[in-house]
Structure formats: C-alpha cells, structure tokens
Motif scaffolding. Structure first.
Motif, PDB file in Angstrom:
ATOM      1  N   GLY A  13       0.794  -1.223   0.000  1.00  0.00           N
ATOM      2  CA  GLY A  13       0.000   0.000   0.000  1.00  0.00           C
ATOM      3  C   GLY A  13       0.820   1.264   0.000  1.00  0.00           C
ATOM      4  O   GLY A  13       0.278   2.360   0.186  1.00  0.00           O
ATOM      5  N   LEU A  14       2.143   1.141  -0.223  1.00  0.00           N
ATOM      6  CA  LEU A  14       2.996   2.324  -0.239  1.00  0.00           C
ATOM      7  C   LEU A  14       3.048   2.986  -1.612  1.00  0.00           C
ATOM      8  O   LEU A  14       3.418   4.154  -1.725  1.00  0.00           O
ATOM      9  CB  LEU A  14       4.415   1.945   0.202  1.00  0.00           C
ATOM     10  N   LEU A  15       2.697   2.239  -2.637  1.00  0.00           N
ATOM     11  CA  LEU A  15       2.656   2.773  -3.992  1.00  0.00           C
ATOM     12  C   LEU A  15       1.283   2.458  -4.574  1.00  0.00           C
ATOM     13  O   LEU A  15       0.911   1.287  -4.718  1.00  0.00           O
ATOM     14  CB  LEU A  15       3.762   2.154  -4.857  1.00  0.00           C
ATOM     15  N   VAL A  16       0.541   3.503  -4.918  1.00  0.00           N
ATOM     16  CA  VAL A  16      -0.839   3.353  -5.394  1.00  0.00           C
ATOM     17  C   VAL A  16      -0.945   3.934  -6.800  1.00  0.00           C
ATOM     18  O   VAL A  16      -0.699   5.132  -7.001  1.00  0.00           O
ATOM     19  CB  VAL A  16      -1.842   4.056  -4.462  1.00  0.00           C
ATOM     20  N   LEU A  17      -1.288   3.076  -7.773  1.00  0.00           N
ATOM     21  CA  LEU A  17      -1.425   3.509  -9.164  1.00  0.00           C
ATOM     22  C   LEU A  17      -2.902   3.734  -9.476  1.00  0.00           C
ATOM     23  O   LEU A  17      -3.680   2.788  -9.546  1.00  0.00           O
ATOM     24  CB  LEU A  17      -0.838   2.458 -10.114  1.00  0.00           C
ATOM     25  N   HIS A  18      -3.277   4.989  -9.667  1.00  0.00           N
ATOM     26  CA  HIS A  18      -4.682   5.319  -9.935  1.00  0.00           C
ATOM     27  C   HIS A  18      -5.015   5.323 -11.431  1.00  0.00           C
ATOM     28  O   HIS A  18      -6.185   5.306 -11.787  1.00  0.00           O
ATOM     29  CB  HIS A  18      -5.020   6.689  -9.341  1.00  0.00           C
ATOM     30  N   GLY A  19      -3.994   5.387 -12.285  1.00  0.00           N
ATOM     31  CA  GLY A  19      -4.231   5.405 -13.720  1.00  0.00           C
ATOM     32  C   GLY A  19      -4.637   6.774 -14.232  1.00  0.00           C
ATOM     33  O   GLY A  19      -4.690   7.766 -13.503  1.00  0.00           O
ATOM     34  N   LYS A  20      -4.965   6.806 -15.535  1.00  0.00           N
ATOM     35  CA  LYS A  20      -5.333   8.051 -16.194  1.00  0.00           C
ATOM     36  C   LYS A  20      -6.731   8.475 -15.774  1.00  0.00           C
ATOM     37  O   LYS A  20      -7.616   7.639 -15.587  1.00  0.00           O
ATOM     38  CB  LYS A  20      -5.276   7.875 -17.714  1.00  0.00           C
ATOM     39  N   ILE A  21      -6.928   9.783 -15.637  1.00  0.00           N
ATOM     40  CA  ILE A  21      -8.246  10.310 -15.295  1.00  0.00           C
ATOM     41  C   ILE A  21      -8.645  11.361 -16.320  1.00  0.00           C
ATOM     42  O   ILE A  21      -7.789  12.020 -16.904  1.00  0.00           O
ATOM     43  CB  ILE A  21      -8.273  10.917 -13.866  1.00  0.00           C
ATOM     44  N   PRO A  22      -9.945  11.545 -16.571  1.00  0.00           N
ATOM     45  CA  PRO A  22     -10.379  12.591 -17.507  1.00  0.00           C
ATOM     46  C   PRO A  22     -10.152  13.971 -16.906  1.00  0.00           C
ATOM     47  O   PRO A  22     -10.084  14.132 -15.679  1.00  0.00           O
ATOM     48  CB  PRO A  22     -11.871  12.299 -17.689  1.00  0.00           C
ATOM     49  N   PRO A  23     -10.020  14.999 -17.753  1.00  0.00           N
ATOM     50  CA  PRO A  23      -9.712  16.352 -17.259  1.00  0.00           C
ATOM     51  C   PRO A  23     -10.695  16.865 -16.217  1.00  0.00           C
ATOM     52  O   PRO A  23     -10.293  17.556 -15.275  1.00  0.00           O
ATOM     53  CB  PRO A  23      -9.757  17.211 -18.528  1.00  0.00           C
ATOM     54  N   GLU A  24     -11.978  16.532 -16.371  1.00  0.00           N
ATOM     55  CA  GLU A  24     -12.964  17.082 -15.440  1.00  0.00           C
ATOM     56  C   GLU A  24     -12.837  16.507 -14.031  1.00  0.00           C
ATOM     57  O   GLU A  24     -13.450  17.020 -13.095  1.00  0.00           O
ATOM     58  CB  GLU A  24     -14.381  16.856 -15.973  1.00  0.00           C
ATOM     59  N   ARG A  25     -12.029  15.479 -13.854  1.00  0.00           N
ATOM     60  CA  ARG A  25     -11.867  14.875 -12.526  1.00  0.00           C
ATOM     61  C   ARG A  25     -10.579  15.313 -11.829  1.00  0.00           C
ATOM     62  O   ARG A  25     -10.293  14.876 -10.719  1.00  0.00           O
ATOM     63  CB  ARG A  25     -11.874  13.349 -12.646  1.00  0.00           C
ATOM     64  N   ILE A  26      -9.809  16.179 -12.474  1.00  0.00           N
ATOM     65  CA  ILE A  26      -8.525  16.578 -11.906  1.00  0.00           C
ATOM     66  C   ILE A  26      -8.699  17.224 -10.537  1.00  0.00           C
ATOM     67  O   ILE A  26      -7.996  16.892  -9.572  1.00  0.00           O
ATOM     68  CB  ILE A  26      -7.788  17.540 -12.857  1.00  0.00           C
ATOM     69  N   SER A  27      -9.640  18.144 -10.444  1.00  0.00           N
ATOM     70  CA  SER A  27      -9.831  18.854  -9.181  1.00  0.00           C
ATOM     71  C   SER A  27     -10.176  17.897  -8.048  1.00  0.00           C
ATOM     72  O   SER A  27      -9.622  17.982  -6.947  1.00  0.00           O
ATOM     73  CB  SER A  27     -10.932  19.909  -9.335  1.00  0.00           C
ATOM     74  N   ASP A  28     -11.102  16.967  -8.312  1.00  0.00           N
ATOM     75  CA  ASP A  28     -11.475  15.992  -7.280  1.00  0.00           C
ATOM     76  C   ASP A  28     -10.300  15.105  -6.901  1.00  0.00           C
ATOM     77  O   ASP A  28     -10.102  14.781  -5.724  1.00  0.00           O
ATOM     78  CB  ASP A  28     -12.632  15.117  -7.780  1.00  0.00           C
ATOM     79  N   ALA A  29      -9.518  14.706  -7.897  1.00  0.00           N
ATOM     80  CA  ALA A  29      -8.400  13.798  -7.637  1.00  0.00           C
ATOM     81  C   ALA A  29      -7.316  14.454  -6.795  1.00  0.00           C
ATOM     82  O   ALA A  29      -6.635  13.787  -6.011  1.00  0.00           O
ATOM     83  CB  ALA A  29      -7.821  13.305  -8.960  1.00  0.00           C
ATOM     84  N   LEU A  30      -7.142  15.780  -6.947  1.00  0.00           N
ATOM     85  CA  LEU A  30      -6.090  16.482  -6.207  1.00  0.00           C
ATOM     86  C   LEU A  30      -6.605  17.164  -4.945  1.00  0.00           C
ATOM     87  O   LEU A  30      -5.806  17.714  -4.177  1.00  0.00           O
ATOM     88  CB  LEU A  30      -5.436  17.540  -7.111  1.00  0.00           C
ATOM     89  N   ALA A  31      -7.910  17.124  -4.722  1.00  0.00           N
ATOM     90  CA  ALA A  31      -8.525  17.941  -3.664  1.00  0.00           C
ATOM     91  C   ALA A  31      -7.877  17.765  -2.298  1.00  0.00           C
ATOM     92  O   ALA A  31      -7.625  18.743  -1.590  1.00  0.00           O
ATOM     93  CB  ALA A  31     -10.020  17.642  -3.597  1.00  0.00           C
ATOM     94  N   ASP A  32      -7.591  16.521  -1.879  1.00  0.00           N
ATOM     95  CA  ASP A  32      -7.083  16.301  -0.524  1.00  0.00           C
ATOM     96  C   ASP A  32      -5.585  16.055  -0.491  1.00  0.00           C
ATOM     97  O   ASP A  32      -5.041  15.609   0.521  1.00  0.00           O
ATOM     98  CB  ASP A  32      -7.824  15.134   0.142  1.00  0.00           C
ATOM     99  N   ALA A  33      -4.892  16.318  -1.607  1.00  0.00           N
ATOM    100  CA  ALA A  33      -3.445  16.102  -1.637  1.00  0.00           C
ATOM    101  C   ALA A  33      -2.725  17.109  -0.748  1.00  0.00           C
ATOM    102  O   ALA A  33      -3.017  18.306  -0.781  1.00  0.00           O
ATOM    103  CB  ALA A  33      -2.935  16.210  -3.070  1.00  0.00           C
ATOM    104  N   HIS A  34      -1.781  16.617   0.020  1.00  0.00           N
ATOM    105  CA  HIS A  34      -0.946  17.484   0.844  1.00  0.00           C
ATOM    106  C   HIS A  34       0.116  18.164  -0.030  1.00  0.00           C
ATOM    107  O   HIS A  34       0.404  19.355   0.139  1.00  0.00           O
ATOM    108  CB  HIS A  34      -0.280  16.657   1.951  1.00  0.00           C
ATOM    109  N   VAL A  35       0.686  17.411  -0.955  1.00  0.00           N
ATOM    110  CA  VAL A  35       1.701  17.931  -1.861  1.00  0.00           C
ATOM    111  C   VAL A  35       1.560  17.214  -3.200  1.00  0.00           C
ATOM    112  O   VAL A  35       1.255  16.028  -3.256  1.00  0.00           O
ATOM    113  CB  VAL A  35       3.117  17.745  -1.277  1.00  0.00           C
ATOM    114  N   VAL A  36       1.772  17.960  -4.278  1.00  0.00           N
ATOM    115  CA  VAL A  36       1.749  17.398  -5.633  1.00  0.00           C
ATOM    116  C   VAL A  36       3.163  17.458  -6.183  1.00  0.00           C
ATOM    117  O   VAL A  36       3.806  18.513  -6.174  1.00  0.00           O
ATOM    118  CB  VAL A  36       0.776  18.166  -6.544  1.00  0.00           C
ATOM    119  N   LEU A  37       3.650  16.321  -6.666  1.00  0.00           N
ATOM    120  CA  LEU A  37       5.021  16.212  -7.148  1.00  0.00           C
ATOM    121  C   LEU A  37       5.078  16.299  -8.666  1.00  0.00           C
ATOM    122  O   LEU A  37       4.291  15.663  -9.372  1.00  0.00           O
ATOM    123  CB  LEU A  37       5.632  14.874  -6.693  1.00  0.00           C
TER     124      LEU A  37
END
Length: 773
Positions: A297-321
């Motif tokens: 569970g240390l590496l999680v591959l979520h795969g490609k997401i459509p553009p309209e889901r970017i905000s939801d996918a990053l919403a709770d991220a502490h840091v984006v690399l």
C-alpha cells in the motif's frame, strides 16, 4: 487564423494548449480554426462551437497521401492536403500556427517556401511544445533509428523555416538550442494562456473541456484550503514516463520507504507509455520493480483520469510532485496551482519558471544528492499558516497566465508577424557551408554566386526575368542535357517531354557518348535537324564525362540533366527554375520520382543535407535542375566513379561547398524502370567501391559528422539498404558468422578454380534477387 495540434488529447478531445489558445482568441473576436488529427473520423468533420471557433477533425489516412510516405511524414503531408481543402472553404487564413511536435507543418512549409499557392504568402508561426528530437533521448528511444531520426529532422526544419517561433519557456529554448541553430530568428518567449473552468461556468467548448475548480468557502477558487487536506497524502500527477522523472522519483521513494518512511505515493496518470529498452509499458516495469511496495500500500497507481476529474483527484493532496527531467511549461503544474495545491517540482524543466521556491511552491534539484527528500520532508512539516500562505500564492500566481494578461501579447505578436511578413530570398537550410569559389581539379570556373531574379513577391511558380546575357549564361534560358548511349527506343519520348515543358525558353543538348547501335544512331540523326536540339558527338567516355561535356556546352543560366530513357512532367522545369530564380542560396532543385515501365510507385525525395546525405542519396540526382555556374563550380561529375553514383557524389560535393538544393515535394520526374540499365547492373561490390570512394574523396566533410554517421549505421544497417527515412528499417544479422558453414564453403571455393568460376556465375545470375528498383 488556423491552429493545429497532434496527437489529439484524451482520446480525441482538444488538448489544454489548443483549447486555451482557441478560447482566448475566439472570445476576442478572432476567427480561429483548430485542426486535429483523429483516426476515428471517416474523412474530415467540421464542428462549429461559436461564430469565431471551428474545429476540424481529419483522418490522415483519407487524404490521398502517397503510401510511400510513412510515420510523421505521412501525417505532415496529410495535414497539408487538409489545409488545401480548407483554403477553399472557409478560405485562406491570415496566419497559421502549428506545434513543432512530429514536424506536422513540415510539408506545409516546404510547399509554401517553394511558392505553391495558396500558401506562398501566408506566415507560419511555430509554437515549440514537445519536439521529439529533444524528448526521445530522455525517454531512451534510439534517436537515429528510422523513422524517428527523420521526424527530428522535420521538426528542426519546421522550426528553422518558421516565420516566427514562440516558446512557452526559456528552458525549452535552451534545450532545443542544444540540437540546432535557430539562425537569425530567435524564438519569442510567450507563456501559455491558461484559465481553469470554475464550477458553474462553461467555456466555449462546454463543460468538461478542462479541469473544473470548485469555489472554496472563502469565495476564492480552490478546493477549500488547508481544511480539505489529508495530511501526508503525496501525489505524483503525470504519466509514468522517463522524461517525467518517474524512475528518479520511484528511486527516491524506495530509499525513503526502506529507511522507514511510512507515507504512500499516489500516482495519477497514464501507465501505458512503452519503455523501449525493455519493450514493456511503464506500468509493467513499475509492477515488476516495485510490486512489494504496491502490495504494502505504499505505492498506489490510480491510472489516467479525464480532465474534469482533476480537481477531485487532487482535492485532498498534501503535496503534488512534478519531478520532470525535461519539460516545457507543464500544464500539470498550472492545474495543480489552480487547485491551490502545494507543488514540489524539479528545476529540470520549464516548471522552474512557474514555481518560485518557498513562495508559491517548492523546487528541488535532481543533481543534488538528497535534495528531493529534504524538500519533501520540509513540505510535510509545514504548519497550517505557512501552508495556507503557499496555497494562496499558488492560485494568485496564475494571474501571469490569465487570458486577460496573455491575450493582448498573443494578439500583438500575431498582428506583427502578419504585418511584417515578407518572403525571404534566403532558403532556411539547417546546414549552410561556406561558399566555394573554384572548380577544383578541372579548370577555374566563374563563381556560382546567385544572380538577382524577379523583383516581386512569389506567386505559385515564380516568374523568370527577361532574356539577357551575362557571364553565368543567358537569363531565362534552360539548357537540358540528355546523355545518350544506344537508347534510340526511348529518345523520342524523352525529348518530347522536354519540348512540352511550360518553361518558356529551353535548349536541348543530346550528348552522344559513342553510340554503336544502328537504330539508335538513326533516331539520333533525325533530331540533328530540330532547331531546339543540339547533338554533340564524342567517343565513348562514360556517363560522368558525358554530363560534363553537355554542361560545358550549355548556354542557359539554368542547367538540367535527363537520362534518355526518362521523362519529365510539363511543369517540372518551370517550377524548378522559378525556385532557382527566387532564392539566392538555392543552387539546384529536384523533385519526387514516379516510376513507370517495369515498375510503379513513387520515390519521395528529400532536401539533401548532412548527416543523412552522407549515408544515402535522398534526392533524384540524375534529373536535377541547377544554376549552371553553380554546377560548373562544384558539381562536375567524377569520371572515376565508373560503376555509378557519380551524380550522388556531385550532390555531396555541392552541399559540402555551400551549394545547397531543395526538393519539390511532388512527382515531376518520370523514371523508367528497365532491365539492363546502369543501376540494374549495380552489385554490392560496385556499391561498396563507389561509397568508399565518395567517403575518401570528401573525408574531411564526413569526419565532421562521423558520430552521427556511426549512429545512423548502427541504428539502421548499411546505407545501401536505405531508400526512405520515413520508414522503419529492419536489420538482421547476415548468414555466415566466423566458423560457419558458409565460411567453410567460401574457403573451399577460393582454393578451386573451377568451383570459383561456377560460384561467380551463380552470383551473377542471382544479383537481381537483392537489387532494389
């Protein structure tokens, strides 16, 4: 205005770059047509999104492109054909903008530069975005393997030939500059226009066209600030790809995890990029190398997401690399900032021009050991107040990229390019050697300096001026030299094709190289009486001397060679001399070849230049049209090449001494395929002798490009296998390793005179099995 992109983003959608540019300009009452290549379209489809915005999706396979073109060249030619259709409806644009990627504008620019309507007077702006010749080495793709090598050459030529070049980042200007010379026209720095789609609003392309950023509780755009963050959630936002720094990033995390770091890395992006050295997708490689970390569970591959889901996918991220090792000005960085995220990015890319370290994000350096880990831990240890400050600055820093800020700059640039446009009299070659001024070993010849031509702007096939006499020949006169040896069956057709030329003034010089066939001599005698045909007789001395004899007898400013069994289309000479008349630095012109007789199909020729020219002849060198003085100065054929390739060596000689040439990208030379021709009598030994002689004669020039030539040969095999750099070459190991049965047979035959004679006879009879048309 026309703008184009390839490949289409997100399965046929419009990429962020094209969407933003189109929205920004269309909203300011500029008519924009976006052109996208999409295989799913039957032919082409026109979609109207507003009064100022049209999207055209076209299928490159349906545009009547010759099958002899492959890869990126095929796409570029199809794009030009699509532009021809659109020139009729909705009409000729004021300016065309294209990305550099895959050299999609290459053939548009080639036709435009050579005076073809309706594009001769339209400026072309190239926006540098993701050139393959920069990115492929970072992705560990062999840069010199066909067709990737030629794709890179097309991209470079497209950049060099542009009427204006724009780059979104200074970083990319520097990276491209490592691979090519920009010439006098340096790129303009103009960042992308970018505005996220705010929840509740719709862009010109409608909802879902880009990342949707919800409205926060404080009324600002963003995911709601620090309260929405899941502490220590680390997100890598981007496709798994070597150029994106994926391998480096995973190595950093493996070291962290092995030292007890307890936080997972979430990967949001595609995993299907093929890593060529392993012939596996990046997803497969990651699964194999880091499977244990995935299971834990240390590496999680979520795969490609459509553009309209970017905000939801990053919403709770502490840091984006964003750990790219090369990048231009990544939209992923802008999208993360739009979501109010704390971004940790590498300095190896244009993202360093977006992020100010410690202000609106953080930067690390791949070249400094431990720098990534230290910066990551620093971000994770930020208190709420400091984190809120960075997140607010992230959103505020996007003002630099707003349409309100970028649109006036872009519109002013477009207006300036259109207003200042003037067809140059200098062709934008990638390589231009210093001009030589002597004829070499034969005798002093007048300088091949160009003579001024027509004074107006080009239009289609450019006009030749009135007939005058000067030291370089009669202005407006083309001398066509036809070497002749026992080819009476074909001479009538050959001369008739020249006489049918639309070129206004032509003289024909048939050089009879000691013909012995009675029928051929009878045909030749008939032409001696023709007022436009001069027959010159000499004893049999070979093709090279025959061409030189004809060239020295030429009266015209322009000179062409045509083999007696070949033909030309009526418009070839007019188009070729028009180009020679216009450009000061173009000294010969070729075209594509149409086979007939015993063969069919097209051979697409290419502008000759190093390093490819030094490996293989890319041009129809037996039927070129020259400035006569230039040929006499540097192109005289070498009689020591008795087996052939004397015309190829002439091209190498001219280019190496600054006398460059170009190709009209259409089949205007008709090449007769017949048994018994000189090229049909060529075998491997003759080819190797001729290539060796040419390389030794021009050793200093070859040495300058030795590294490139070694890589071309290693990647694609012996150069005599080449025919078309737009197609992949498959090289296989030969039969006959040391100690093999074949080697034993060769030794046995070599000791026995009778066996040797039999073996040579068999080889002679089977030469045709490996020869090419």
């Amino acid at each position: 205005m026309l703008t184009t992109e390839y490949p289409p983003a997100h399965g046929g959608g419009i990429s962020t770059y094209c969407r933003c540019t189109a929205e920004m300009l269309a909203a300011r009452d500029i008519q924009v047509t976006v052109i996208v290549c999409e295989d799913g379209v039957a032919d082409y489809l026109v979609e109207s999104f507003s009064k100022n915005l049209v999207v055209v999706r076209f299928n490159a396979a349906r545009r009547g492109v010759p099958k002899e073109l492959g890869g990126s060249a095929r796409l570029s030619y199809a794009y030009f054909k699509m532009l021809q259709v659109l020139a009729d409806e909705p009409g000729v644009p004021d300016i065309i903008e294209s990305q550099d990627y895959l050299g999609i504008a290459y053939y548009l620019q080639q036709f435009k530069l050579l005076g073809y309507e309706p594009f001769a007077g339209i400026p072309v702006l190239i926006t540098m975005h993701a050139p393959a010749f920069v990115y492929l080495p970072y992705n560990r793709v062999p840069l010199y393997k066909f067709p990737d090598f030629w794709t890179g050459e097309m991209e470079k030529q497209s950049i060099r030939a542009a009427d204006e070049v724009v780059s979104p980042s200074q970083f990319l200007i520097g990276e491209v500059g490592k691979h090519m010379d920009y010439g006098e026209r340096k790129p303009e720095l103009l960042v992308y226009g970018y505005e996220p789609v705010v929840c509740g609003s719709r862009g010109i392309f409608g909802a879902g066209a880009g990342p949707v950023v919800p409205v926060g509780s404080d009324g600002s755009t963003g995911p709601g600030g620090w309260a929405a963050i899941r502490p220590n959630k680390i997100v890598y936002y981007g496709k798994l790809s070597p150029q994106k720094g994926s391998f480096e990033l995973l190595d950093y995390f493996q070291e962290l995890w092995d030292e007890g770091f307890a936080h997972a890395l979430h990967v949001i992006g595609g995993t299907d990029i093929v890593f060529q050295p392993e012939q596996l997708t990046m997803g497969q490689i990651v699964q194999r190398r880091y499977g244990d970390y995935i299971r834990r569970g240390l590496l999680v591959l979520h795969g490609k997401i459509p553009p309209e889901r970017i905000s939801d996918a990053l919403a709770d991220a502490h840091v984006v690399l964003l750990p790219s090792i090369v990048d231009n000005l990544p939209f992923a960085c802008l999208e993360a900032l739009a979501c109010g995220k704390i971004v940790l990015a590498s300095v190896q890319g244009g993202q360093r021009e977006i992020i100010q370290d410690g202000e609106n994000g953080f930067l690390f350096d791949h070249t400094i050991d431990g720098d990534f880990s230290q910066k990551l831990l620093r971000v994770l240890e930020l208190g709420p107040r400091e984190a809120e400050r960075i997140m607010l600055n992230a959103r505020v820093s996007l003002e630099r990229y707003s349409y309100a800020n970028i649109a006036p700059q872009k519109i002013a640039l477009l207006a300036k390019v259109i207003a200042d446009y003037e067809q140059s009299r200098t062709f934008p070659f990638l390589w231009q050697e210093p001009m030589a001024g002597t004829a070499g070993s034969e005798e002093p010849i007048a300088s091949g300096a160009a003579v001024a031509g027509a004074s107006g702007q080009p239009a289609g096939a450019w006009a030749i001026g009135p007939g005058t006499v000067d030291p370089t020949g009669i202005d407006g006169l083309l001398s066509v030299v036809i070497p002749f040896y026992n080819l009476g069956d074909y001479l009538d057709d050959c001369i008739a094709s020249v006489l049918a030329s639309s070129c206004r003034r032509v003289e024909i010089i048939v050089v009879n190289d000691g013909s012995t066939d009675a029928g051929s001599l009878a045909v030749l005698d008939r032409w001696r009486e023709h007022p436009e045909v001069l027959v010159v007789d000499q004893r049999n001395r070979g093709l090279a001397v025959t061409r030189n004899t004809g060239a020295r007898r030429a009266s015209g400013r322009y000179l062409a060679f045509l083999d007696a069994d070949d033909k030309v289309t009526p418009d070839y000479y007019e188009k070729a001399t028009g180009v020679l008349n216009w450009y000061d630095n173009v000294h010969f012109v070729g075209c594509w070849v149409q086979y007939f007789g015993g063969g069919k199909g097209i051979w697409p020729a290419f502008n000759p230049g190093p390093p490819y020219l030094l490996a293989h002849n890319p041009i129809n060198s037996s039927a070129l049209v020259y400035k006569t003085a230039s040929f006499l100065a540097s192109g005289l054929n070498d009689r020591r090449l008795e087996y052939g390739l004397e015309d190829y060596e002439s091209v190498v000689s001219m280019v190496s001494e600054g006398y460059n040439g170009v190709v009209l990208p259409e089949a205007l030379h008709l090449y007769r395929v017949r048994a018994g021709s000189m090229i049909r009598r060529m075998n491997r030994a003759k080819l190797l002798y001729s290539h060796n002689y040419i390389a030794e004669k021009h050793a200093l020039y070859y040495q300058r490009f030795s590294a490139d030539l070694i890589q071309l040969l290693n990647s694609n095999g012996p150069a005599y296998f080449y025919e078309n750099p737009t197609m992949e070459i498959f090289v296989r190991s030969g039969w006959g390793r040391p100690g093999s049965f074949r080697e034993w047979v060769k030794r046995l035959v070599g000791r026995n005179k009778t066996l040797k004679i039999v073996a040579l006879a068999i080889l002679k009879k089977t030469e045709h099995l490996w020869q090419k048309q």
